[in-house]
Every structure is written in structure tokens, then in C-alpha cells.
Design a protein around this motif. Structure first.
Motif, short mmCIF file in Angstrom:
data_model
loop_
_atom_site.label_atom_id
_atom_site.label_comp_id
_atom_site.label_asym_id
_atom_site.label_seq_id
_atom_site.Cartn_x
_atom_site.Cartn_y
_atom_site.Cartn_z
N THR A 99 -7.34 -3.37 1.77
CA THR A 99 -7.26 -3.77 2.87
C THR A 99 -7.21 -5.43 3.17
O THR A 99 -6.97 -5.91 4.29
CB THR A 99 -9.08 -3.26 3.67
OG1 THR A 99 -9.94 -3.86 2.79
CG2 THR A 99 -9.02 -1.96 3.74
N ASN A 112 0.85 -1.22 -0.09
CA ASN A 112 -0.09 -0.20 -0.03
C ASN A 112 0.94 1.14 -0.05
O ASN A 112 0.63 2.27 -0.62
CB ASN A 112 -0.95 -0.01 0.99
CG ASN A 112 -2.23 -0.82 1.23
OD1 ASN A 112 -2.66 -1.15 0.02
ND2 ASN A 112 -2.73 -1.40 2.27
N GLU A 113 1.83 1.37 0.73
CA GLU A 113 2.73 2.12 0.90
C GLU A 113 3.43 2.63 -0.40
O GLU A 113 3.53 3.84 -1.04
CB GLU A 113 3.70 2.31 1.97
CG GLU A 113 4.45 3.55 2.09
CD GLU A 113 5.52 3.49 3.41
OE1 GLU A 113 6.39 4.28 3.55
OE2 GLU A 113 5.66 2.15 4.02
N HIS A 155 0.92 3.44 -3.18
CA HIS A 155 -0.26 4.48 -2.91
C HIS A 155 -1.73 3.82 -2.99
O HIS A 155 -2.45 4.50 -3.44
CB HIS A 155 0.15 5.75 -3.76
CG HIS A 155 1.38 6.17 -3.69
ND1 HIS A 155 1.93 6.94 -2.52
CD2 HIS A 155 2.30 6.43 -4.92
CE1 HIS A 155 3.29 7.26 -2.83
NE2 HIS A 155 3.54 6.87 -3.92
N CYS A 156 -1.80 2.78 -2.30
CA CYS A 156 -3.07 2.28 -2.50
C CYS A 156 -3.66 2.06 -1.10
O CYS A 156 -3.02 2.38 0.01
CB CYS A 156 -3.08 0.69 -3.06
SG CYS A 156 -2.40 0.56 -4.80
N ARG A 157 -4.93 1.60 -1.03
CA ARG A 157 -5.48 1.36 0.32
C ARG A 157 -6.24 0.03 0.31
O ARG A 157 -7.42 -0.10 0.77
CB ARG A 157 -6.35 2.37 0.58
CG ARG A 157 -5.97 3.84 0.57
CD ARG A 157 -6.92 5.04 1.00
NE ARG A 157 -6.53 6.21 1.24
CZ ARG A 157 -7.27 7.33 1.68
NH1 ARG A 157 -8.51 7.47 1.46
NH2 ARG A 157 -6.76 8.43 1.46
#
Length: 228
Positions: free
Chosen positions: A205, A197-198, A201-203
Motif C-alpha cells: 500500500t 503490485n500487479e 502479485h503483491c498488495r
């Protein structure tokens, strides 16, 4: 990295972690064997951080990343004026920097025969000499070496010194490729998710069941490095 950073609860990984803990309690040289991308440096650091040397330096060098003449100066250091371009005042080598700690020699199978001879002498005598110097320096270093080559085959083919092979292979650790422990992929993928994610630049879950099934079916020729 410590044993807690080695993910996987498969039988092979559980036994491997126990083996690392046993080996770390000794001061013997260790040879780590595994395909490219299996995380050999992570295992080397885990050995160091389980050992009595854990509060002392851990120094790593990739033996395939440097030309052999430069590798020699990096390992053993040099004195002022030893060669054209030498740093003024000289430079300590990796052996000196790792004194009382652990020196990790990655891709040891790429080292040429002349460097193997010098390394063998350092291991036998527990002392080194900087390039251009005439005095020896005693070093207290635990060696952990790693390779993705079949070193015994390299010995048979004359590309690796037999005496150095037996000096390095006092204890050995064989890291299984990811395709042989697919039951660990879910835990590894979940642990890597924050990094993914970092970096991207994703989210995200979680991974869907379909994605996890696909990850477990994939051959992963690049092992954990490819999964990352």
C-alpha cells in the motif's frame, strides 16, 4: 503517453515539460538525448501527442535491434520479389505507415553510414523509394530521433554523418538521469506501485520512510527503467 505520464516536479523536469510543449507546436525534427533507461520513447510520444499530428500515426523503430539490411526494408518497405524471402505483394515501410504522423527513430547512433545516407535523402527530399521499386513515394512525416551516444563525438570520429547530424538536431531535448533529480523518485515510485503490485502479485500500500530514503540514495545507473 502524454505529458501527464511523465512524472516529476523537479525544476529540471518542469522545464523539460515546458520545452516539450513548445517544441511540439512546431513541425521541426527533434533529437532526444539521454542515458539508457531514461524513457526516451515516452518523451517522443509526449511530443507527438502534444502536436497537431496527435490524431495521426505514431510509429517507432529501434535502429539497433535489426541488422542494417533488414532495417532498410523496415524503414522504406519493398516490392514483391525484391529479394529472397520478400513477402508476396510487398510491404509498406515505416515511413509510409507514419505518413502525416510521427516516426520515432530510437538508437539512431547505431545506424551505419550507408543507411545514414539513405535516411538523409529521405529527410531532405521528403520522399522514399521501396526496395526493388523504380518510383518514389511522397511522405509527410515528422522525425523524432533518440540516442544515448554523444552524436557530435561520433561525427568527429567519422562514425556519423555531419550533414545528417545537423538535419536531426534542429531541436534537442536532453533528459536528465534519475540520479540528478532524486526529488522525483517518491512521485515516480508511488505512480509505479500499482504496476509493481500487479506484476509481483503483491498488495503493497505504501513505501516506508526507510525504503524511500534508500531509493533516493541509490545511484540508479539504469535510470527509471531500473526503478521500474
Amino acid at each position: 503517453y502524454t505529458l501527464k505520464d511523465i512524472y516529476g516536479k523537479s525544476k529540471s523536469m518542469t522545464e523539460l515539460k515546458k520545452q516539450i510543449a513548445r517544441y511540439a507546436a512546431t513541425d521541426a525534427t527533434i533529437l532526444i538525448l539521454g542515458e539508457s533507461g531514461t524513457g526516451k520513447e515516452l518523451f517522443a510520444q509526449a511530443v507527438h501527442n502534444c502536436s497537431l499530428r496527435r490524431n495521426n500515426p505514431f510509429v517507432a523503430i529501434n535502429c539497433s535491434a535489426l541488422p542494417m539490411n533488414l532495417l532498410e526494408s523496415e524503414l522504406f518497405g519493398y516490392v514483391d520479389g525484391a529479394f529472397t524471402g520478400a513477402k508476396k505483394g510487398g510491404k509498406a515501410g515505416m515511413f509510409e505507415l507514419a505518413h502525416t504522423g510521427t516516426l520515432f527513430l530510437d538508437e539512431i547512433g547505431e545506424m551505419d553510414l550507408s543507411m545514414q545516407s539513405r535516411l538523409l535523402r529521405a529527410l531532405q527530399e521528403k520522399e522514399i523509394m521501396r526496395i526493388g521499386d523504380n518510383k518514389v513515394i511522397a511522405v509527410d512525416v515528422r522525425i523524432v530521433a533518440a540516442t544515448n551516444r554523444d552524436l557530435y563525438h561520433e561525427v568527429e570520429e567519422g562514425r556519423f554523418r555531419e550533414d545528417l547530424y545537423y538535419r536531426l538536431n534542429l531541436l534537442d531535448i536532453s533528459i536528465p538521469p534519475l540520479r540528478e533529480r532524486t526529488e522525483d523518485i517518491r512521485e515516480i515510485a508511488a505512480a509505479l506501485l500499482p504496476q509493481i503490485n500487479e506484476r509481483l502479485h503483491c498488495r503493497i500500500t505504501a513505501f516506508s520512510p526507510a525504503v524511500m530514503d534508500r531509493l533516493e540514495e541509490f545511484p540508479w545507473k539504469g535510470n527509471v527503467r531500473e526503478l521500474c
